[in-house]
Write a protein that holds these residues in place. Structure first.
Motif, mmCIF file in Angstrom:
data_model
loop_
_atom_site.group_PDB
_atom_site.id
_atom_site.type_symbol
_atom_site.label_atom_id
_atom_site.label_comp_id
_atom_site.label_asym_id
_atom_site.label_seq_id
_atom_site.Cartn_x
_atom_site.Cartn_y
_atom_site.Cartn_z
ATOM 1 N N GLN A 1 -44.502 5.350 -39.116
ATOM 2 C CA GLN A 1 -45.429 6.353 -38.579
ATOM 3 C C GLN A 1 -45.082 6.668 -37.126
ATOM 4 O O GLN A 1 -45.088 7.832 -36.709
ATOM 5 N N LEU B 1 -42.091 8.874 -37.144
ATOM 6 C CA LEU B 1 -42.456 10.259 -37.490
ATOM 7 C C LEU B 1 -43.133 10.951 -36.309
ATOM 8 O O LEU B 1 -42.845 12.120 -36.021
ATOM 9 N N ASN B 2 -44.036 10.232 -35.637
ATOM 10 C CA ASN B 2 -44.710 10.812 -34.466
ATOM 11 C C ASN B 2 -43.694 11.136 -33.370
ATOM 12 O O ASN B 2 -43.768 12.188 -32.733
ATOM 13 N N HIS C 1 -39.424 17.239 -31.585
ATOM 14 C CA HIS C 1 -39.350 18.617 -32.089
ATOM 15 C C HIS C 1 -40.158 19.546 -31.173
ATOM 16 O O HIS C 1 -39.692 20.636 -30.806
ATOM 17 N N GLN C 2 -41.368 19.124 -30.823
ATOM 18 C CA GLN C 2 -42.194 19.939 -29.933
ATOM 19 C C GLN C 2 -41.545 20.071 -28.562
ATOM 20 O O GLN C 2 -41.583 21.140 -27.952
ATOM 21 N N LYS D 1 -40.499 11.772 -33.781
ATOM 22 C CA LYS D 1 -39.702 12.932 -34.205
ATOM 23 C C LYS D 1 -40.470 14.229 -33.974
ATOM 24 O O LYS D 1 -39.901 15.226 -33.539
ATOM 25 N N GLU D 2 -41.762 14.216 -34.265
ATOM 26 C CA GLU D 2 -42.594 15.405 -34.061
ATOM 27 C C GLU D 2 -42.661 15.748 -32.572
ATOM 28 O O GLU D 2 -42.560 16.918 -32.193
ATOM 29 N N GLN D 3 -42.816 14.722 -31.733
ATOM 30 C CA GLN D 3 -42.853 14.956 -30.286
ATOM 31 C C GLN D 3 -41.516 15.509 -29.800
ATOM 32 O O GLN D 3 -41.478 16.406 -28.964
#
Length: 175
Positions: A64, A67-68, A74-75, A70-72
């Motif tokens: 998790q 994933l968080n 990406h943003q 990776k999202e950060q």
């Protein structure tokens, strides 16, 4: 691994007891030992299961977190791209403004040159009119001395207005 060795040892002991005369006493003793080994095996198995659950929980948390992250990332990449686009637009605007500033600077220099030229021409005109104005002032003062008329020099071009005791006169300007 030690638990399996103990089980093997207990099993061999049981086989040897069956073949010996004192089989019953040894059998009880080995059965007690067998129970201890089985209890130890169950405790070890429970501990292993608990550790496995903890490892699975940690793996889920790490997954998790990944994933968080990776999202950060990406943003962050998207924000960086937006900033780069804004920077490029600002650079283009800066280039346009510099060109405009350069053009305005040239125009300002031209206007300064024109202003200097106009000041020079104004000085020339002032010098030319300075020569004629004293003669007009002299004539106006002479009229005042003779006629006692007060002259209004702030009238329309080409005219001098004067005021005497009883009436208002308009006289064409001499200069």
């Amino acid at each position: 691994m030690a638990a399996f060795r103990d089980i093997e040892e207990v099993s061999q002991g049981l086989l040897s007891l069956l073949g010996a005369n004192r089989a019953e006493a040894q059998q009880r003793r080995l059965l007690g030992r067998h129970e201890q080994v089985v209890e130890r095996l169950l405790e070890t198995q429970d501990g292993a299961e608990k550790q496995l659950r903890e490892i699975l929980t940690m793996e889920k948390e790490v997954a998790q977190s990944l994933l968080n992250s990776k999202e950060q990332v990406h943003q962050g990449v998207m924000a960086l791209q937006q900033l780069e686009a804004a920077l490029q637009e600002a650079g283009e605007e800066d280039t346009r403004l510099k060109a405009s500033l350069l053009q305005l600077t040239r125009e300002l220099e031209e206007l300064k040159e024109i202003e200097v030229d106009l000041e020079r021409q104004e000085k020339e005109v002032d010098e030319d009119t300075t020569v004629t104005i004293p003669s007009a002032v002299y004539v106006a003062q002479l009229y005042h001395q003779v006629s006692k008329i007060e002259w209004d020099y702030e009238c329309e071009p080409g005219m001098i207005k004067g005021r005497g005791m009883f009436e208002c006169h308009s006289v064409p300007r001499l200069c």
